[in-house]
Design an enzyme around this catalytic site. Structure first.
Site, mmCIF file in Angstrom:
data_model
loop_
_atom_site.group_PDB
_atom_site.id
_atom_site.type_symbol
_atom_site.label_atom_id
_atom_site.label_comp_id
_atom_site.label_asym_id
_atom_site.label_seq_id
_atom_site.Cartn_x
_atom_site.Cartn_y
_atom_site.Cartn_z
ATOM 1 N N CYS A 36 0.457 -16.583 68.918
ATOM 2 C CA CYS A 36 0.044 -15.327 68.304
ATOM 3 C C CYS A 36 1.257 -14.540 67.809
ATOM 4 C CB CYS A 36 -0.809 -14.535 69.298
ATOM 5 S SG CYS A 36 -1.607 -13.067 68.652
ATOM 6 N N HIS A 37 1.568 -13.393 68.406
ATOM 7 C CA HIS A 37 2.754 -12.615 68.058
ATOM 8 C C HIS A 37 3.961 -13.030 68.896
ATOM 9 C CE1 HIS A 37 -0.343 -10.111 66.227
ATOM 10 N NE2 HIS A 37 0.590 -9.412 65.603
#
Length: 195
Positions: free
Chosen positions: A119-120
């Protein structure tokens, strides 16, 4: 080569991690026999634990609390076979300004250990210089950040580049964990820091 049943895996996170992106890998890796520990910086919302952000809930907000096994300052890459970097927007944004967190990620890469970010979480790969020259994926909103850090960004559920594993979002968690297990099984990947 390291059998997952003998592997030691570190999950590095702080308050604001995406709930499923920490809990699912921890549960699945432990179910496969790995020893999994959670490390966090000393300053968290509540001593000895970190609080999730549950972005998948009907009404997103603060989620479950997770016990911290180790303080960031006391963990060393040589004691583990892999590091997992969960996403969420808050968690990796806080960690990428923690010099010890960035150094730890660099240490894992220097020692040929598996580095996995979802994800991030790849923001930490960019901050540590590991995105440069690699093919990886991430949450779509940080695609430009990854390209600006020198990565070739692709839209796939899981991407591996010499022991660095990346995935896009919670929907990719099964593939993400399976690839971590595979990469741990391959053993040392050599020094992967940018030249």
């Amino acid at each position: 080569m390291t059998d997952i049943r003998q592997a030691r895996i570190l999950v590095l996170a702080t308050d604001g991690f995406e709930q499923s992106e920490l809990l699912v890998p921890v549960e699945q890796l432990r179910a496969k026999g790995a020893t999994v520990e959670v490390a966090a910086p000393e300053k968290t919302m509540e001593p000895g634990q970190i609080t999730a952000w549950d972005g998948e809930a009907a009404k997103p907000g603060w989620g479950q609390k997770v016990k911290v096994d180790r303080k960031l300052a006391e963990v060393r890459a040589e004691d583990y076979d892999a590091i997992v970097l969960p996403g969420g927007q808050i968690n990796p944004d806080k960690l990428r300004i923690e010099p010890q967190a960035v150094q730890l990620v660099q240490d894992f890469a220097a020692k040929g250990k598996v580095v996995a970010a979802i994800c991030h979480g790849p923001w930490l790969l960019a901050e540590s210089g590991l995105a440069k020259g690699r093919t990886l994926t991430s949450f779509a909103s940080i695609k430009t950040d990854m390209k600006n850090a020198g990565a070739t960004w692709v839209d796939k559920e899981v991407v591996t580049d010499k022991g660095i594993v990346t995935s896009r979002s919670p929907k990719d968690l099964d593939a993400f964990v399976a690839k971590i297990v595979e990469e741990v099984g391959e053993g040392n990947h050599g020094d992967r820091r940018a030249a």
